[in-house]
Design a protein around this motif. Structure first.
Motif, mmCIF file in Angstrom:
data_model
loop_
_atom_site.group_PDB
_atom_site.id
_atom_site.type_symbol
_atom_site.label_atom_id
_atom_site.label_comp_id
_atom_site.label_asym_id
_atom_site.label_seq_id
_atom_site.Cartn_x
_atom_site.Cartn_y
_atom_site.Cartn_z
ATOM 1 N N VAL A 297 0.717 -1.115 -0.197
ATOM 2 C CA VAL A 297 -0.018 -0.010 0.021
ATOM 3 C C VAL A 297 0.840 1.338 -0.090
ATOM 4 O O VAL A 297 1.850 1.248 0.676
ATOM 5 C CB VAL A 297 -1.062 0.022 0.999
ATOM 6 N N GLU A 298 0.243 1.945 -0.617
ATOM 7 C CA GLU A 298 1.077 3.580 -0.790
ATOM 8 C C GLU A 298 0.401 4.543 -0.145
ATOM 9 O O GLU A 298 -0.754 4.688 -0.074
ATOM 10 C CB GLU A 298 1.040 3.808 -2.271
ATOM 11 N N ASN A 299 1.167 5.620 0.653
ATOM 12 C CA ASN A 299 0.375 6.604 1.225
ATOM 13 C C ASN A 299 -0.143 7.749 0.039
ATOM 14 O O ASN A 299 0.270 7.681 -0.936
ATOM 15 C CB ASN A 299 1.459 7.434 1.967
ATOM 16 N N ALA A 300 -1.140 8.240 0.715
ATOM 17 C CA ALA A 300 -1.697 9.413 0.151
ATOM 18 C C ALA A 300 -1.214 10.667 0.364
ATOM 19 O O ALA A 300 -0.404 10.804 1.440
ATOM 20 C CB ALA A 300 -3.270 9.546 0.599
ATOM 21 N N PRO A 301 -1.249 11.707 -0.441
ATOM 22 C CA PRO A 301 -0.758 13.220 0.031
ATOM 23 C C PRO A 301 -1.247 13.387 1.229
ATOM 24 O O PRO A 301 -2.485 13.190 1.630
ATOM 25 C CB PRO A 301 -0.917 13.975 -1.186
ATOM 26 N N ASN A 302 -0.335 13.893 2.102
ATOM 27 C CA ASN A 302 -0.701 14.259 3.742
ATOM 28 C C ASN A 302 -1.619 15.510 3.596
ATOM 29 O O ASN A 302 -1.217 16.652 4.286
ATOM 30 C CB ASN A 302 0.357 14.404 4.413
ATOM 31 N N HIS A 303 -2.583 15.616 3.056
ATOM 32 C CA HIS A 303 -3.551 16.724 3.190
ATOM 33 C C HIS A 303 -4.975 16.283 3.198
ATOM 34 O O HIS A 303 -5.324 15.326 2.541
ATOM 35 C CB HIS A 303 -3.398 17.875 2.220
ATOM 36 N N GLY A 304 -6.184 17.137 3.768
ATOM 37 C CA GLY A 304 -7.520 16.801 3.737
ATOM 38 C C GLY A 304 -7.612 15.419 4.072
ATOM 39 O O GLY A 304 -6.923 14.968 5.169
ATOM 40 N N LEU A 305 -8.485 14.615 3.382
ATOM 41 C CA LEU A 305 -8.797 13.221 4.069
ATOM 42 C C LEU A 305 -7.586 12.288 3.797
ATOM 43 O O LEU A 305 -7.384 11.232 4.431
ATOM 44 C CB LEU A 305 -9.855 12.620 3.276
ATOM 45 N N GLY A 306 -6.583 12.795 2.931
ATOM 46 C CA GLY A 306 -5.149 12.077 2.964
ATOM 47 C C GLY A 306 -4.650 11.833 4.305
ATOM 48 O O GLY A 306 -4.289 10.864 4.336
ATOM 49 N N ARG A 307 -4.733 12.754 5.059
ATOM 50 C CA ARG A 307 -4.413 12.350 6.489
ATOM 51 C C ARG A 307 -5.006 11.124 7.122
ATOM 52 O O ARG A 307 -4.403 10.341 7.973
ATOM 53 C CB ARG A 307 -4.523 13.490 7.380
ATOM 54 N N ALA A 308 -6.238 11.193 6.873
ATOM 55 C CA ALA A 308 -7.058 9.969 7.487
ATOM 56 C C ALA A 308 -6.817 8.580 6.821
ATOM 57 O O ALA A 308 -6.697 7.525 7.523
ATOM 58 C CB ALA A 308 -8.521 10.540 7.717
ATOM 59 N N ILE A 309 -6.408 8.687 5.773
ATOM 60 C CA ILE A 309 -6.189 7.575 4.936
ATOM 61 C C ILE A 309 -4.730 7.005 5.485
ATOM 62 O O ILE A 309 -4.491 5.846 5.721
ATOM 63 C CB ILE A 309 -5.854 7.688 3.424
ATOM 64 N N ASN A 310 -3.956 8.089 5.672
ATOM 65 C CA ASN A 310 -2.489 7.696 6.104
ATOM 66 C C ASN A 310 -2.393 7.228 7.438
ATOM 67 O O ASN A 310 -1.781 6.134 7.770
ATOM 68 C CB ASN A 310 -1.573 8.620 5.796
ATOM 69 N N ASP A 311 -3.397 7.574 8.169
ATOM 70 C CA ASP A 311 -3.687 7.224 9.571
ATOM 71 C C ASP A 311 -4.202 5.677 9.657
ATOM 72 O O ASP A 311 -3.531 4.809 10.298
ATOM 73 C CB ASP A 311 -4.670 7.986 10.414
ATOM 74 N N ARG A 312 -4.933 5.313 8.593
ATOM 75 C CA ARG A 312 -5.295 3.836 8.637
ATOM 76 C C ARG A 312 -4.460 3.094 7.926
ATOM 77 O O ARG A 312 -4.113 1.736 8.425
ATOM 78 C CB ARG A 312 -6.809 4.162 7.752
ATOM 79 N N ILE A 313 -3.878 3.571 7.027
ATOM 80 C CA ILE A 313 -2.674 2.644 6.467
ATOM 81 C C ILE A 313 -1.616 2.464 7.541
ATOM 82 O O ILE A 313 -1.093 1.529 7.955
ATOM 83 C CB ILE A 313 -1.809 3.453 5.316
ATOM 84 N N LYS A 314 -1.043 3.512 8.631
ATOM 85 C CA LYS A 314 -0.134 3.224 9.521
ATOM 86 C C LYS A 314 -0.569 2.366 10.484
ATOM 87 O O LYS A 314 0.062 1.320 10.883
ATOM 88 C CB LYS A 314 -0.279 4.524 10.256
ATOM 89 N N ARG A 315 -2.076 2.153 10.638
ATOM 90 C CA ARG A 315 -2.503 1.216 11.923
ATOM 91 C C ARG A 315 -2.533 -0.199 11.085
ATOM 92 O O ARG A 315 -2.564 -1.321 11.663
ATOM 93 C CB ARG A 315 -3.959 1.763 12.473
ATOM 94 N N ALA A 316 -2.992 -0.188 9.983
ATOM 95 C CA ALA A 316 -3.050 -1.488 9.017
ATOM 96 C C ALA A 316 -1.862 -2.281 9.087
ATOM 97 O O ALA A 316 -1.670 -3.504 8.757
ATOM 98 C CB ALA A 316 -3.853 -1.251 7.713
ATOM 99 N N THR A 317 -0.727 -1.349 8.804
ATOM 100 C CA THR A 317 0.563 -1.896 8.603
ATOM 101 C C THR A 317 1.287 -1.952 9.932
ATOM 102 O O THR A 317 2.415 -2.632 9.834
ATOM 103 C CB THR A 317 1.423 -1.166 7.682
ATOM 104 N N ALA A 318 0.829 -1.567 11.163
ATOM 105 C CA ALA A 318 1.400 -1.811 12.584
ATOM 106 C C ALA A 318 1.545 -3.245 12.894
ATOM 107 O O ALA A 318 0.521 -4.038 12.683
ATOM 108 C CB ALA A 318 0.670 -0.777 13.393
ATOM 109 N N LYS A 319 2.530 -3.524 13.566
ATOM 110 C CA LYS A 319 2.671 -5.075 14.016
ATOM 111 C C LYS A 319 2.011 -4.933 15.325
ATOM 112 O O LYS A 319 1.979 -4.165 16.085
ATOM 113 C CB LYS A 319 4.199 -5.147 14.197
#
Ligand code: AMP
Ligand code: MG
Length: 319
Positions: A297-319
Motif C-alpha cells: 500500500v502507498e500513502n496518500a498526500p498528507n492533506h485533507g482526507l489524505g491524512r485520515a487515509i495515512n492514519d488507517r494505513i499506519k494502523r493497518a501496517t502496524a505490528k
C-alpha cells in the motif's frame, strides 16, 4: 443470512425489540442497537468480537437530543455542530447516567455524532432512544462501506441491514474531544483537519496509543486486512523477481513492477476525497483474491482526507 432492505419501519421495530440493525452513514456502515438498553449494547460487542475496553459512538438526529445523555458545557460545541452536523464529526462530551457504562467502557465521557444519511436520520427521528453504533465489521478488520460488505462479514450476527447505498465519505468520523480546556483531535477521519481549523483555529492531534483505556479508538494496530500488508515505501523492489502474487493499493499511479490487474488505483485524478471513498473496498477486493498473497500500500498526500487515509494505513501496517 441477514436480510438487506430499505425499510426504516422494519429497522425501527427490530431496534425497539432490542435487536441489532446495520445502518448506512456517510462514513461507514454501523452496527446499531438501542444505546440505553444494556442487553442490546452487550450484543453489539459480542457480534463484533470487540473488546469491552473499546467504547461505542452514540448517534442521534438533533443536537437538542444530546442534552438527555451528555453535558453540553463547552463553548466549542455550538460552533462545531453548526458547521459540521449532520456530518462525519464525533464529539467527546461528559456523559450522563442514562448511558450504560458498557457503552463508554466505564469512562465518564461519551462520544456523540449526528450522521449525515437520509435513511438513518429518518430512522433516528422515529426512535425515542439514541443508537450505539460502531462500524459493522469484526473487530480489527477494515470497515464496511456498502450493505454487501456487512452481509459478507456479519451475516447472522445482525438482524437486518438497512441499505442506503455506498458510503459517500468512506472513512470513519473524525473524533474531537471537548473535555479539556481546548479541543483535541483523538482520531483523524472523514472531516478534514483543514475544515475544522477553518472554524475553530489551530487544533492539537493526539498521537496513537496501543491499548490504553484513556485513549480508546486509537489502537495502534487496526483496520487491517487478513493478508500481510506492507507499505510500498518500505519494500526494496530489487529484492523481488516475481510480482505475480503481490497486490497493491496505490493512490494515483500504478507501479511498473507489479501486474496492472493486481493494482487498485484509489483516484486516477489524485483527489483525496475520492480516494477515501474507495479505500476500504480496495483492501477487501485484494483480500478476497486467492492469487494475491500479500498487499502493498502507498500513502496518500498528507492533506485533507489524505491524512485520515495515512492514519488507517499506519494502523493497518502496524505490528
Ligand atoms: P468505530 O465506530 O468502530 O470506529 O469506533 C468508534 C471509536 O470511537 C472507537 O474506536 C472508540 O474508541 C472511540 N470512542 C468512543 N467513545 C469514546 C470515549 N468515551 N473516549 C474516547 N474514544 C471513544
Ligand atoms: Mg471500527
Amino acid at each position: 443470512m441477514a436480510l438487506i432492505g430499505d425499510s426504516t419501519d422494519k429497522a425501527k421495530q427490530l431496534l425497539q425489540a432490542g435487536k441489532l440493525v446495520s445502518i448506512p452513514t456517510e462514513t461507514v456502515y454501523g452496527l446499531a442497537g438501542n444505546a440505553l438498553n444494556q442487553k442490546a449494547v452487550l450484543s453489539i460487542f459480542k457480534a463484533k468480537n470487540r473488546p469491552a475496553f473499546d467504547p461505542l459512538i452514540v448517534h442521534t438526529h438533533h443536537i437538542n437530543e444530546i442534552a438527555h445523555f451528555a453535558q453540553l458545557p463547552s463553548k466549542w460545541i455550538n460552533e462545531l455542530a453548526d458547521a459540521f452536523w449532520p456530518g462525519p464529526l464525533t464529539l467527546l462530551l461528559l456523559k450522563k447516567k442514562i448511558i450504560p457504562d458498557l457503552v463508554t467502557s466505564g469512562l465518564d465521557t461519551v462520544a456523540v455524532r449526528i450522521p449525515n444519511h437520509p435513511l438513518t436520520l429518518s430512522l433516528l427521528k422515529q426512535l425515542d432512544f439514541p443508537l450505539a453504533a460502531p462500524s459493522a465489521n469484526p473487530f480489527g478488520y477494515v470497515s464496511p462501506t456498502n450493505a454487501q460488505h456487512v452481509q459478507d462479514q456479519l451475516n447472522d450476527q445482525v438482524d437486518y441491514i438497512l441499505d442506503g447505498g455506498a458510503c459517500g465519505v468512506g472513512i470513519e468520523s473524525t473524533i474531537i474531544s471537548l473535555i479539556e480546556a481546548s479541543p483535541k483531535i483523538l482520531r483523524l477521519g472523514g472531516l478534514s483537519l483543514e475544515n475544522i481549523e477553518a472554524v475553530i483555529g489551530k487544533v492539537a492531534v493526539a498521537s496513537h496509543s496501543s491499548s490504553s483505556p484513556a485513549a480508546p479508538g486509537m489502537l495502534k494496530s487496526h483496520y487491517a486486512p487478513k493478508k500481510s500488508i506492507v507499505k510500498i515505501d518500505e519494500v526494496n523492489m530489487k529484492d523481488f523477481e516475481d510480482f505475480s502474487e503481490i497486490g497493491a493499493v496505490v493512490f494515483q499511479h500504478t507501479r511498473k513492477e507489479i501486474p496492472k490487474q493486481n493494482q487498485i488505483v484509489l483516484s486516477p485524478t489524485g483527489d483525496v476525497d475520492a480516494a477515501a471513498k474507495e479505500f476500504f473496498a480496495a483492501f477487501r477486493n485484494l483480500d478476497e483474491r486467492p492469487e494475491i498473497k500479500s498487499i502493498w500500500v502507498e500513502n496518500a498526500p498528507n492533506h485533507g482526507l489524505g491524512r485520515a487515509i495515512n492514519d488507517r494505513i499506519k494502523r493497518a501496517t502496524a505490528k
